[in-house]
Each structure stands twice: as C-alpha cells, then as structure tokens.
Design a protein around this motif. Structure first.
Motif, PDB file in Angstrom:
ATOM      1  N   LEU A 173       0.868  -1.328   0.082  1.00  0.00           N
ATOM      2  CA  LEU A 173      -0.045  -0.170   0.127  1.00  0.00           C
ATOM      3  C   LEU A 173       0.929   1.323  -0.004  1.00  0.00           C
ATOM      4  CD1 LEU A 173      -2.814  -1.293   2.420  1.00  0.00           C
ATOM      5  CD2 LEU A 173      -2.987  -0.974   0.003  1.00  0.00           C
ATOM      6  N   GLY A 174       2.155   1.295   0.706  1.00  0.00           N
ATOM      7  CA  GLY A 174       2.645   2.219   0.621  1.00  0.00           C
ATOM      8  C   GLY A 174       3.245   2.391  -0.634  1.00  0.00           C
ATOM      9  N   VAL A 175       3.615   1.672  -1.495  1.00  0.00           N
ATOM     10  CA  VAL A 175       4.013   1.770  -3.032  1.00  0.00           C
ATOM     11  C   VAL A 175       2.798   2.356  -3.765  1.00  0.00           C
ATOM     12  CG1 VAL A 175       4.678   0.523  -4.913  1.00  0.00           C
ATOM     13  CG2 VAL A 175       5.934  -0.177  -2.887  1.00  0.00           C
ATOM     14  N   GLU A 176       1.721   2.010  -3.598  1.00  0.00           N
ATOM     15  CA  GLU A 176       0.742   2.271  -4.488  1.00  0.00           C
ATOM     16  C   GLU A 176       0.254   3.766  -4.098  1.00  0.00           C
ATOM     17  OE1 GLU A 176      -2.908  -0.215  -3.826  1.00  0.00           O
ATOM     18  OE2 GLU A 176      -4.219   1.528  -4.368  1.00  0.00           O
ATOM     19  N   TYR A 177      -0.043   4.120  -2.483  1.00  0.00           N
ATOM     20  CA  TYR A 177      -0.285   5.233  -2.320  1.00  0.00           C
ATOM     21  C   TYR A 177       0.892   6.560  -2.846  1.00  0.00           C
ATOM     22  CZ  TYR A 177      -3.664   2.917   0.666  1.00  0.00           C
ATOM     23  OH  TYR A 177      -4.658   2.524   1.205  1.00  0.00           O
ATOM     24  N   SER A 178       2.044   6.058  -2.417  1.00  0.00           N
ATOM     25  CA  SER A 178       3.187   7.317  -2.744  1.00  0.00           C
ATOM     26  C   SER A 178       3.193   7.504  -4.324  1.00  0.00           C
ATOM     27  CB  SER A 178       4.282   6.939  -2.145  1.00  0.00           C
ATOM     28  OG  SER A 178       4.827   5.633  -2.527  1.00  0.00           O
ATOM     29  N   THR A 179       3.055   6.213  -5.027  1.00  0.00           N
ATOM     30  CA  THR A 179       3.031   6.234  -6.647  1.00  0.00           C
ATOM     31  C   THR A 179       1.906   7.272  -7.063  1.00  0.00           C
ATOM     32  OG1 THR A 179       4.102   4.028  -6.543  1.00  0.00           O
ATOM     33  CG2 THR A 179       3.148   5.188  -8.649  1.00  0.00           C
ATOM     34  N   LYS A 180       0.692   6.866  -6.220  1.00  0.00           N
ATOM     35  CA  LYS A 180      -0.658   7.860  -6.917  1.00  0.00           C
ATOM     36  C   LYS A 180      -0.562   9.053  -6.475  1.00  0.00           C
ATOM     37  CE  LYS A 180      -4.050   4.116  -6.889  1.00  0.00           C
ATOM     38  NZ  LYS A 180      -5.248   3.408  -6.301  1.00  0.00           N
ATOM     39  N   ILE A 181       0.093   9.618  -5.451  1.00  0.00           N
ATOM     40  CA  ILE A 181       0.335  10.931  -5.283  1.00  0.00           C
ATOM     41  C   ILE A 181       1.784  11.765  -5.870  1.00  0.00           C
ATOM     42  CG2 ILE A 181      -1.180  11.023  -3.096  1.00  0.00           C
ATOM     43  CD1 ILE A 181       1.472  11.948  -1.546  1.00  0.00           C
ATOM     44  N   GLY A 182       2.092  10.662  -6.844  1.00  0.00           N
ATOM     45  CA  GLY A 182       3.402  11.268  -7.779  1.00  0.00           C
ATOM     46  C   GLY A 182       4.608  10.810  -7.406  1.00  0.00           C
ATOM     47  N   LYS A 203       4.167   2.137 -11.330  1.00  0.00           N
ATOM     48  CA  LYS A 203       4.711   3.015 -12.311  1.00  0.00           C
ATOM     49  C   LYS A 203       3.888   2.743 -13.631  1.00  0.00           C
ATOM     50  CE  LYS A 203       8.835   4.591 -10.968  1.00  0.00           C
ATOM     51  NZ  LYS A 203      10.430   4.704 -11.093  1.00  0.00           N
ATOM     52  N   LEU A 204       3.800   1.362 -13.947  1.00  0.00           N
ATOM     53  CA  LEU A 204       3.255   0.916 -15.194  1.00  0.00           C
ATOM     54  C   LEU A 204       1.851   1.363 -15.235  1.00  0.00           C
ATOM     55  CD1 LEU A 204       5.001  -2.208 -16.676  1.00  0.00           C
ATOM     56  CD2 LEU A 204       5.049   0.001 -17.637  1.00  0.00           C
ATOM     57  N   LYS A 205       1.380   0.723 -14.115  1.00  0.00           N
ATOM     58  CA  LYS A 205      -0.349   0.867 -13.791  1.00  0.00           C
ATOM     59  C   LYS A 205      -0.634   2.180 -13.814  1.00  0.00           C
ATOM     60  CE  LYS A 205      -1.348  -2.606 -10.979  1.00  0.00           C
ATOM     61  NZ  LYS A 205      -1.722  -3.302  -9.534  1.00  0.00           N
ATOM     62  N   GLU A 206      -0.157   3.026 -13.160  1.00  0.00           N
ATOM     63  CA  GLU A 206      -0.471   4.572 -13.213  1.00  0.00           C
ATOM     64  C   GLU A 206       0.076   5.407 -14.084  1.00  0.00           C
ATOM     65  OE1 GLU A 206      -2.323   5.950 -10.358  1.00  0.00           O
ATOM     66  OE2 GLU A 206      -3.164   3.800 -10.347  1.00  0.00           O
ATOM     67  N   ASN A 207       0.745   4.839 -15.119  1.00  0.00           N
ATOM     68  CA  ASN A 207       1.196   5.514 -16.135  1.00  0.00           C
ATOM     69  C   ASN A 207       2.153   6.629 -16.017  1.00  0.00           C
ATOM     70  OD1 ASN A 207       1.275   5.297 -18.955  1.00  0.00           O
ATOM     71  ND2 ASN A 207      -1.079   5.267 -18.906  1.00  0.00           N
ATOM     72  N   VAL A 208       3.081   6.307 -15.059  1.00  0.00           N
ATOM     73  CA  VAL A 208       3.864   7.548 -14.524  1.00  0.00           C
ATOM     74  C   VAL A 208       5.163   7.628 -15.414  1.00  0.00           C
ATOM     75  CG1 VAL A 208       5.285   8.091 -12.574  1.00  0.00           C
ATOM     76  CG2 VAL A 208       3.186   7.057 -11.899  1.00  0.00           C
ATOM     77  N   THR A 209       5.457   8.914 -15.598  1.00  0.00           N
ATOM     78  CA  THR A 209       6.610   8.909 -16.657  1.00  0.00           C
ATOM     79  C   THR A 209       7.693   9.741 -15.798  1.00  0.00           C
ATOM     80  OG1 THR A 209       5.407  10.804 -17.414  1.00  0.00           O
ATOM     81  CG2 THR A 209       5.363   8.767 -18.801  1.00  0.00           C
ATOM     82  N   LYS A 210       6.920  10.799 -15.031  1.00  0.00           N
ATOM     83  CA  LYS A 210       8.142  11.419 -14.340  1.00  0.00           C
ATOM     84  C   LYS A 210       7.813  11.404 -12.816  1.00  0.00           C
ATOM     85  CE  LYS A 210      10.222  15.927 -13.860  1.00  0.00           C
ATOM     86  NZ  LYS A 210       9.644  16.071 -12.407  1.00  0.00           N
ATOM     87  N   ALA A 211       8.170  10.548 -12.092  1.00  0.00           N
ATOM     88  CA  ALA A 211       7.797  10.476 -10.604  1.00  0.00           C
ATOM     89  C   ALA A 211       8.588  11.263  -9.813  1.00  0.00           C
ATOM     90  CB  ALA A 211       8.062   8.657 -10.290  1.00  0.00           C
ATOM     91  N   GLU A 212       8.336  12.151  -9.125  1.00  0.00           N
ATOM     92  CA  GLU A 212       9.015  13.008  -8.040  1.00  0.00           C
ATOM     93  C   GLU A 212       9.822  12.450  -7.082  1.00  0.00           C
ATOM     94  OE1 GLU A 212       8.815  16.314  -8.952  1.00  0.00           O
ATOM     95  OE2 GLU A 212       6.886  16.678  -9.209  1.00  0.00           O
TER      96      GLU A 212
END
Ligand SMILES: [Zn+2]
Length: 446
Positions: free
Chosen positions: A148-157, A207-216
């Motif tokens: 969940l830590g991975v999921e949530y932190s990814t989701k807020i960028g 990252k793939l799931k959320e389509n993150v290209t530039k994670a902070e």
C-alpha cells in the motif's frame, strides 16, 4: 484507540516545534489519505519531538513521525513511502499488539525501563502510554502495508523505489549504532533483502499501472526543509552524561546509581534497576511549601506516613518522608499483593519544589534505602557552564564546492574521522560514492 492515546503520546514527547515540517506532514498525509482505501476517517499527522528513529500508526487514524526519522530521510519520496506504509496499516484495518517488554527494552531511551506493575501507578500517565508507540503488526500486515505504501506514494506522484532505499539506510543505521530504534517495519521483517527486491518490483509495476512518466523524488526541496532540524537528544530537556542527570534550563543535577537505567520525559525522570524491583520517580511537586507538597503527595498516592523529618540536601531545605501504601487501596483486591513502601525527598530549590520518590516492596525497602537516599542527597544546583550551555546538534545542509568522493567532501566540511560512517548513512550514501559540485549534503553542526 488513537483518540485515547494521542494526549499521552503528545504529553510524553511534545510536538516538534517547526511549523513548516508539521505543515508538510499534514499536507502530504491528507493528500495521501484522500486516495487511500479509507478516505473518510479523520486522519491526524504529527511530528513528535523524539530523537528515536520511528514512524508509527495508531488505529483510528493517528500517524506519528519522530524528528529522528525526519532527519534520516533524504528526499520527499522516501518520506512518502513510509507515510504510505503507515497509512496502509490504518486503511487496511490492521490490528496492532503492543510490543513485548524485551523489544521495548531494545529501543533504549524511550523504554529501557522495566517497572513492576505495582509501582507503575506512581509514574505518569504519559509514560504508561509509551508502549503505544511501538505497536507491532503481523508479518502479513507488514507485507500488505509495504504494498500500500508503494501504491499510495505512486498515486500522489512519488517514486516508490526510494522507499526501498530508505529501508537500507535504516538497516545500516541500526547496524552501525547497535542501540537505536527498531521501527515496526524493521523488526517484523526477517529478510530485508527480499523485501528490498519486492518493493522495487512493486514500484515498477505501479509506475506502469499509473502511467507515471516522471515520478517525483524532490531531494533538494526536502533537504532544504530539514536544514536546522535537531539531531539526537536535545539537552534542553535534560540529559545524562556519565550517570549524572543534568537539567540546564532548571539548573540542577543529580547522580544516577551505576546499575540503574533512566528514562527522561518532559514530566518526569524515571530510574529503575534492571530487575525492576524498585523505582525512583523524579518530578515537580505541587504545593507552595514543603508541608503542603507532602500533604498533596500523600493524598495523591494514598500513602500513610511512617516517618517524616526535615533534612538539608547540599544546603537546600528538604523533607524526607517514609510512607506506606494502604493495603485496602491496592488494586484488583489481590490478597497476597505486597505492601509498597516509599521514601520521598521533597526539595525546595529556587521557585520550585522537586519530588524524588523511591518505591519498592516493604520487604525490599531496607535493601534499596541507601541507593534511594544517596541519589536524592546528590541533588544540587547545576553551575558548570559547559553543561549549562550544552547545545543540541542540528542537521546543516551544505553545498558541495569541489567534486570528489563523499569521504573527501565530508573531510572538506571538517567532519571528524569518527563520524564519517555515520554521516555517510545519514546521507544514504557510501563514503566511496562520487559527489558532484553543487550537490546538497547533510552535515552535523550546532
Ligand atoms: Zn508497519
């Protein structure tokens, strides 16, 4: 549970007085709570004034980070990963257990004290709540919280791989210091290497799931924010050196018996031998005069005076009182419960009256009497300017002027040889790592 324990936790440690840091945790916490699996509970996020490296969630929506752990993060993404892990415990409704005494003892300065339950009534409510800070979740819960830590932190960028790196930093810190805190997410994970790999994999998936290209990651931003944060113990709250307790603000000192442990909190200092068969509690007494303070104390703990006399302690006016706790007042109606006998010194110093209470069973009283009175008799004004002016260490962020290895750069910053490894860990780097010009690094200063 959280609502109940929050006042105790805040009383025990105090909140860390830095509005921008408190605002930061609030802002990120609320943002993450909103995208969590339980967005509708009333989450509270606080940074407590403790040097211990820890972050913890209390069921009900309360999340605490210590200033100690804030000093060890090297960017916002690491912070966000741990934040997500803690919110995860709440969002997934994990049920917590209190840690065993053995684990608490390892945590050192917070809970290196074992006081027998019949004496614990004399310690303040705040310190009884301490064990709440070290809640233990099951191994499956920890795995789920990592996810969940991975999921949530990814989701807020944020870049969730940073969370894995931070676990390594914690592990190195623990190995190096040998004593420091055991955050829940280290103690319940027997195989840190597997966990590191797993968090990396999960981070890539999300990252793939959320389509993150530039994670902070936000390294510089984070480091500038913690510039000046207190590192390690804050002498202003009292400190111990060579078994002497010094309080530079209230200007007193006293000796701690060589074989006894201590625990310092804003309200009181607790002392106890390793077997927990006795305890001493040092605190501020209520009342204008020694006599009034004595009355108040006897009433509060339902004690029967056995003996009372005026004494002087290093020239200070004091009252020494031996008192027993009335049998019928003892809890739970246990018939065979031992009677408790106490020796209390009330000492008048400056505008305050200090209370030193030694507590043990009537049976062991004679054996502990000398230790009690020696400690109490050692109370005296603190005049040593070195102790009076002892300053806290703080994290100081510096800009690298000349590139080189981390070791070379730290040497240029005048970091002593003995602290090189500590500083490497604090920066999440190896001493052999290459450091470029213009990069920000943590150093330690006053
Ligand atoms: Zn955890």
């Amino acid at each position: 549970m959280g609502q109940q324990s929050d006042p105790q936790i805040v009383a025990q440690f105090g909140l860390y007085e830095d509005p921008k840091l408190q605002q930061f945790i609030q802002e990120k916490g609320q943002k993450m709570a909103a995208i969590s699996h339980r967005p509708n509970i009333d989450y509270k996020f606080k940074i407590v004034d403790s040097p211990v490296i820890n972050a913890f969630a209390v069921p009900g929506g309360y999340v605490y980070f210590t200033r100690g752990i804030m000093a060890y993060f090297n960017n916002e993404a690491q912070f966000a990963g741990v934040l997500g892990h803690e919110i995860g415990h709440i969002a997934a409704r994990h049920s917590a257990q209190q840690q065993s005494k053995a684990v608490l003892a390892q945590v050192g300065m917070i809970a290196g004290m074992v006081i027998a339950p019949e004496f614990a009534q004399f310690s303040d409510a705040a310190s009884q709540g301490v064990s709440l800070l070290f809640l233990k979740f099951g191994r499956d819960d920890e795995r789920e919280s990592d996810m969940l830590g991975v999921e949530y932190s990814t989701k807020i960028g944020y870049d969730a791989t940073e969370m894995a790196d931070f676990f390594l930093t914690l592990q190195r810190q623990q190995e190096q210091s040998g004593t420091a805190a055991v955050p829940d997410f280290l103690s319940t994970h027997p195989n840190p290497a597997d966990r590191y790999v797993r968090v990396h994999e999960l981070a890539a998936e999300w990252k793939l799931k959320e389509n993150v290209t530039k994670a902070e990651i936000n390294r510089n931003k984070y480091l500038r924010m913690i510039d000046g944060i207190i590192f390690g113990e804050d002498p202003k709250q009292g400190f111990v050196e060579n078994k002497v307790f010094y309080h530079p603000v209230l200007e007193f000192q006293f000796q701690i018996s060589p074989t006894w442990n201590h625990m310092n909190s804003p309200q009181q200092v607790q002392l106890a031998p390793e077997d927990g068969k006795a305890a001493m509690i040092f605190t501020l007494a209520q009342g204008e005069t020694l006599e009034a303070a004595a009355q108040q104390m006897l009433q509060q703990y339902k004690l029967q005076p056995v003996d009372s006399k005026s004494v002087t302690v290093n020239g200070l006016q004091a009252l020494a009182i031996v008192a027993d706790q009335q049998q019928e007042q003892q809890q739970q109606g246990q018939q065979q419960q031992q009677a408790v006998r106490t020796l209390t010194y009330l000492i008048k110093y400056k505008d305050n009256i200090y209370s030193f209470m030694g507590i043990t069973s009537a049976e062991n009283f004679d054996a502990y009497y000398e230790t009690f009175s020696n400690t109490m008799q050692s109370f005296k004004p603190l005049t040593d300017p070195v102790k009076l002016n002892k300053k806290a260490e703080r994290i100081r962020i510096k800009t690298v002027q000349q590139p080189g290895t981390l070791a070379q750069v730290l040497k240029n910053f005048k970091v002593p040889e003995t602290r090189m490894q500590e500083l490497a860990i604090l920066n999440g780097m190896e001493l052999t790592d290459r450091v470029e010009q213009g990069m920000l690094l943590k150093t330690i200063g006053e």
